[in-house]
Write a protein that holds these residues in place. Structure first.
Motif, PDB file in Angstrom:
ATOM      1  N   GLU A   1      25.442  10.077   8.012  1.00 39.96           N
ATOM      2  CA  GLU A   1      26.614   9.428   7.426  1.00 39.96           C
ATOM      3  C   GLU A   1      27.186  10.343   6.348  1.00 39.96           C
ATOM      4  O   GLU A   1      26.530  11.279   5.900  1.00 39.96           O
ATOM      5  N   ASN A   2      28.412  10.062   5.939  1.00 38.88           N
ATOM      6  CA  ASN A   2      29.063  10.845   4.897  1.00 38.88           C
ATOM      7  C   ASN A   2      28.561  10.371   3.532  1.00 38.88           C
ATOM      8  O   ASN A   2      28.877   9.263   3.099  1.00 38.88           O
ATOM      9  N   ILE A   3      27.802  11.220   2.860  1.00 34.90           N
ATOM     10  CA  ILE A   3      27.272  10.862   1.534  1.00 34.90           C
ATOM     11  C   ILE A   3      27.971  11.667   0.437  1.00 34.90           C
ATOM     12  O   ILE A   3      27.455  11.818  -0.665  1.00 34.90           O
ATOM     13  N   GLY A   4      29.177  12.153   0.748  1.00 40.34           N
ATOM     14  CA  GLY A   4      29.986  12.839  -0.247  1.00 40.34           C
ATOM     15  C   GLY A   4      29.546  14.266  -0.491  1.00 40.34           C
ATOM     16  O   GLY A   4      28.488  14.708  -0.028  1.00 40.34           O
ATOM     17  N   GLY A   5      30.377  14.972  -1.250  1.00 38.17           N
ATOM     18  CA  GLY A   5      30.040  16.353  -1.581  1.00 38.17           C
ATOM     19  C   GLY A   5      28.745  16.449  -2.361  1.00 38.17           C
ATOM     20  O   GLY A   5      27.922  17.329  -2.111  1.00 38.17           O
ATOM     21  N   ALA A   6      28.538  15.529  -3.301  1.00 37.68           N
ATOM     22  CA  ALA A   6      27.323  15.560  -4.118  1.00 37.68           C
ATOM     23  C   ALA A   6      26.084  15.384  -3.252  1.00 37.68           C
ATOM     24  O   ALA A   6      25.096  16.110  -3.400  1.00 37.68           O
ATOM     25  N   GLY A   7      26.139  14.428  -2.329  1.00 35.56           N
ATOM     26  CA  GLY A   7      25.005  14.206  -1.440  1.00 35.56           C
ATOM     27  C   GLY A   7      24.769  15.384  -0.518  1.00 35.56           C
ATOM     28  O   GLY A   7      23.626  15.775  -0.249  1.00 35.56           O
ATOM     29  N   GLY A   8      25.863  15.979  -0.021  1.00 37.59           N
ATOM     30  CA  GLY A   8      25.735  17.132   0.859  1.00 37.59           C
ATOM     31  C   GLY A   8      25.090  18.313   0.161  1.00 37.59           C
ATOM     32  O   GLY A   8      24.191  18.973   0.713  1.00 37.59           O
ATOM     33  N   PHE A   9      25.519  18.595  -1.067  1.00 38.15           N
ATOM     34  CA  PHE A   9      24.900  19.702  -1.812  1.00 38.15           C
ATOM     35  C   PHE A   9      23.458  19.387  -2.166  1.00 38.15           C
ATOM     36  O   PHE A   9      22.603  20.282  -2.196  1.00 38.15           O
ATOM     37  N   ASN A  10      23.155  18.135  -2.431  1.00 40.42           N
ATOM     38  CA  ASN A  10      21.769  17.733  -2.666  1.00 40.42           C
ATOM     39  C   ASN A  10      20.899  18.109  -1.466  1.00 40.42           C
ATOM     40  O   ASN A  10      19.833  18.719  -1.620  1.00 40.42           O
ATOM     41  N   ARG A  11      21.366  17.772  -0.263  1.00 43.19           N
ATOM     42  CA  ARG A  11      20.582  18.058   0.950  1.00 43.19           C
ATOM     43  C   ARG A  11      20.488  19.550   1.217  1.00 43.19           C
ATOM     44  O   ARG A  11      19.438  20.064   1.609  1.00 43.19           O
ATOM     45  N   GLY A  12      21.587  20.258   1.008  1.00 44.20           N
ATOM     46  CA  GLY A  12      21.581  21.699   1.265  1.00 44.20           C
ATOM     47  C   GLY A  12      20.687  22.457   0.312  1.00 44.20           C
ATOM     48  O   GLY A  12      19.966  23.384   0.710  1.00 44.20           O
ATOM     49  N   ILE A  13      20.717  22.082  -0.960  1.00 44.94           N
ATOM     50  CA  ILE A  13      19.875  22.762  -1.953  1.00 44.94           C
ATOM     51  C   ILE A  13      18.407  22.414  -1.727  1.00 44.94           C
ATOM     52  O   ILE A  13      17.528  23.260  -1.885  1.00 44.94           O
ATOM     53  N   ARG A  14      18.139  21.171  -1.332  1.00 49.33           N
ATOM     54  CA  ARG A  14      16.758  20.809  -0.984  1.00 49.33           C
ATOM     55  C   ARG A  14      16.251  21.680   0.166  1.00 49.33           C
ATOM     56  O   ARG A  14      15.105  22.159   0.136  1.00 49.33           O
ATOM     57  N   TYR A  15      17.085  21.893   1.168  1.00 49.93           N
ATOM     58  CA  TYR A  15      16.697  22.734   2.308  1.00 49.93           C
ATOM     59  C   TYR A  15      16.383  24.148   1.828  1.00 49.93           C
ATOM     60  O   TYR A  15      15.381  24.752   2.252  1.00 49.93           O
ATOM     61  N   PHE A  16      17.227  24.698   0.967  1.00 51.15           N
ATOM     62  CA  PHE A  16      17.003  26.035   0.407  1.00 51.15           C
ATOM     63  C   PHE A  16      15.638  26.130  -0.265  1.00 51.15           C
ATOM     64  O   PHE A  16      14.880  27.085  -0.042  1.00 51.15           O
ATOM     65  N   VAL A  17      15.286  25.143  -1.080  1.00 49.39           N
ATOM     66  CA  VAL A  17      14.023  25.174  -1.835  1.00 49.39           C
ATOM     67  C   VAL A  17      12.821  24.953  -0.921  1.00 49.39           C
ATOM     68  O   VAL A  17      11.804  25.645  -1.048  1.00 49.39           O
TER      69      VAL A  17
END
Length: 301
Positions: free
Chosen positions: A66-82
């Motif tokens: 689902e669309n969780i906004g830009g903030a949610g998207g960056f949260n998921r992307g940065i988690r993946y990076f770490v």
């Protein structure tokens, strides 16, 4: 070459396929080659999904349910990076950020000279080469950084339109706050980072922010159909203002009411709705206290 620092890029996208294609193409053609290109898709339409799947292993594709906004998207992307990479740096951008061929190279040249930073921010241009008004940055004294500035200077915060973060800082400060949804997640996050180590504006690293028009964010001047989204602007601002020291805290808390007065005595369309959204956002912000999530560092496992 074995000692070269590794960099992941993260783009968050939602139904802007033509811009996304240009953004990804620019990343694939960087002079300083990326180790990972992580695309977080906020449940876009099928055309975006099909395109991203067609890129195969050129990217790491995270499609959200689902669309969780830009903030949610960056949260998921940065988690993946770490949690899924061991790369040294993270380069964040929107799907309408078009990097120049040497954007990352300029960052990496500066980090060799001065590795003690939390984040580095690019000089953000609009399509005509002028400064992008949505991404204007400031010196530590609060004054705007002009187009003529050609030195690296310290800054308090920056947007997610081309931002390089050091891995250890990301691990320490946690992830962007999902509950922000949109607006201010990047300001809050970079201010959090700058409490660990200084952040810098690096004018030799330049990108283009391909927005439709070169305008800043203003409830007074914006069209009435965009009024509801300003709820997040005012609510989120009340939260991150509380994290600041006294003078900057008070200044940020007063600003919504200055906007209110300007709108009250203006001829703007949908005046009643705009005034209501400020009241609603500020009221919600007084009790808004979201939690910060942390990711498990793959390097420490």
């Amino acid at each position: 070459m074995d000692n070269q620092k590794k960099v992941s890029a993260v783009i968050v996208t939602y139904n802007r396929l033509e811009l996304l294609k240009k953004s990804i193409d620019a990343l694939l053609n960087q002079e300083y080659k990326l180790s990972h290109i992580i695309i977080v898709d906020n449940n876009s339409e099928e055309d975006t999904k099909n395109y991203l799947e067609s890129l195969g292993d050129q990217i790491n594709y995270l499609r959200l349910p689902e669309n969780i906004g830009g903030a949610g998207g960056f949260n998921r992307g940065i988690r993946y990076f770490v949690e899924e990479t061991e790369d040294d740096f993270l380069w964040i951008m929107d799907d309408d950020t078009i990097a120049h061929p040497d954007s990352l190279q300029a960052f990496m040249e500066y980090q060799q000279q001065q590795p003690n930073f939390s984040f580095l921010a690019s000089k953000v241009l609009w399509k005509d080469g002028s400064l992008a008004k949505m991404n204007l940055m400031g010196y530590m004294n609060g004054r705007r950084i002009p187009d003529s500035e050609n030195r690296v200077v310290e800054t308090r915060n920056a947007t997610f339109v081309s931002l390089l973060l050091a891995r250890d800082v990301v691990v320490k400060i946690g992830l962007p706050i999902v509950d922000f949804f949109i607006w201010g997640d990047d300001i809050e996050y970079t201010e959090r980072a700058a409490r660990i180590r200084p952040g810098y504006f690096v004018p030799t690293s330049q990108v283009t922010h391909a927005t439709k028009a070169n305008v800043g964010s203003s409830l007074l001047e914006d069209s009435s159909d965009r009024t509801p989204r300003y709820f997040y602007h005012y609510r989120n601002k009340m939260y991150y203002a509380r994290q600041r020291k006294m003078y900057r805290k008070l200044r940020a808390e007063v600003r919504p009411w200055l906007d209110y007065i300007r709108i009250l005595f203006s001829n703007t369309e949908n005046k009643k709705g705009k005034l209501a959204i400020i009241r609603k956002g500020v009221k919600a912000g007084l009790k808004f206290n979201p939690s910060v999530e942390y990711a498990q560092d793959k390097k420490s496992k």
